[in-house]
Design a protein around this motif. Structure first.
Motif, PDB file in Angstrom:
ATOM      1  N   LEU A  35      -5.699  54.258  87.007  1.00 24.14           N
ATOM      2  CA  LEU A  35      -5.739  55.697  86.755  1.00 24.14           C
ATOM      3  C   LEU A  35      -6.634  56.413  87.761  1.00 24.14           C
ATOM      4  CD1 LEU A  35      -5.872  55.875  82.853  1.00 24.14           C
ATOM      5  CD2 LEU A  35      -4.042  56.718  84.342  1.00 24.14           C
TER       6      LEU A  35
ATOM      7  N   ARG B 298      -4.783  56.630  90.944  1.00 19.38           N
ATOM      8  CA  ARG B 298      -3.704  57.624  90.877  1.00 19.38           C
ATOM      9  C   ARG B 298      -4.242  59.055  90.858  1.00 19.38           C
ATOM     10  NH1 ARG B 298       1.335  57.543  86.600  1.00 19.38           N
ATOM     11  NH2 ARG B 298       2.415  59.300  87.516  1.00 19.38           N
TER      12      ARG B 298
ATOM     13  N   MET C 129      -8.292  64.730  86.860  1.00 25.99           N
ATOM     14  CA  MET C 129      -7.201  64.304  85.992  1.00 25.99           C
ATOM     15  C   MET C 129      -7.168  65.231  84.794  1.00 25.99           C
ATOM     16  SD  MET C 129      -6.913  60.574  84.240  1.00 25.99           S
ATOM     17  CE  MET C 129      -5.485  60.093  83.319  1.00 25.99           C
TER      18      MET C 129
ATOM     19  N   PHE D 266      -0.324  55.936  78.205  1.00 26.19           N
ATOM     20  CA  PHE D 266       0.216  56.218  79.533  1.00 26.19           C
ATOM     21  C   PHE D 266       1.396  55.298  79.767  1.00 26.19           C
ATOM     22  CE2 PHE D 266      -4.175  57.558  79.751  1.00 26.19           C
ATOM     23  CZ  PHE D 266      -4.100  58.765  80.418  1.00 26.19           C
TER      24      PHE D 266
ATOM     25  N   GLU E 151      -4.672  53.125  77.047  1.00 26.56           N
ATOM     26  CA  GLU E 151      -5.788  53.058  77.989  1.00 26.56           C
ATOM     27  C   GLU E 151      -7.013  53.753  77.406  1.00 26.56           C
ATOM     28  OE1 GLU E 151      -6.111  51.388  80.650  1.00 26.56           O
ATOM     29  OE2 GLU E 151      -4.052  50.916  81.230  1.00 26.56           O
TER      30      GLU E 151
END
Length: 164
Positions: free
Chosen positions: A54, A57, A62, A86, A91
């Motif tokens: 994450l 990404r 976020m 996700f 997560e």
């Protein structure tokens, strides 16, 4: 050394306390009605904890949505932990309040945005007053004035525009 009221940090602290109180209520009783939250946070904050994939990404920020599926919401004075889904993958993550950039509840058109500002713990007492240390800082007469720049007025925000 002079003292002044640090309204910016006082307001940020009050807004973060509001988020804490809202999340504590949700942790205890679930989301009421159509309420849901979009929370954007700084993934580079040193105390943010999230899966490596994450953070890869979302290398800077976020946005998470707390709405239909979430679990293990734990709220502390410093931040909150939550498990989100996700792509059918649960997560866990931890987000300190200081990492939050925006908090929005679109169901009632409510939102908070935290502007980046200097936050030096040593400059502020617990009473919300800042000890101004201007050593090394340019004084007003040292700063070149741009006479062509438009003057900026203070912006007053009415809370009525956030009410339904």
């Amino acid at each position: 050394m002079s003292r002044s009221i640090d309204y910016g940090n006082l307001m940020h602290r009050a807004m973060r306390t509001l988020i804490q109180n809202v999340l504590e209520e949700v942790a205890a009783n679930g989301l009421p009605g159509d309420h849901h939250f979009f929370i954007t946070f700084d993934t580079l904050h040193p105390d943010v904890q999230l899966a490596d994939w994450l953070s890869d990404r979302y290398p800077e920020e976020m946005t998470i949505v707390i709405q239909h599926w979430f679990e293990n919401l734990t709220v502390t004075d410093e931040g909150f932990a939550i498990t989100l889904n996700f792509g059918d993958r649960a997560e866990p993550m931890y987000i300190p309040y200081d990492a939050i950039r925006t908090f929005v509840d679109p169901s009632v058109e409510f939102g908070l945005r935290f502007e980046t500002q200097h936050s030096d713990e040593d400059d502020e007492d617990d009473d919300g007053f800042a000890d101004d240390d201007t050593s090394g800082a340019p004084m007003a007469e040292d700063v070149p004035h741009d006479t062509d720049a438009p003057k900026k007025d203070a912006e007053i925000v009415s809370l009525d525009k956030f009410r339904k």
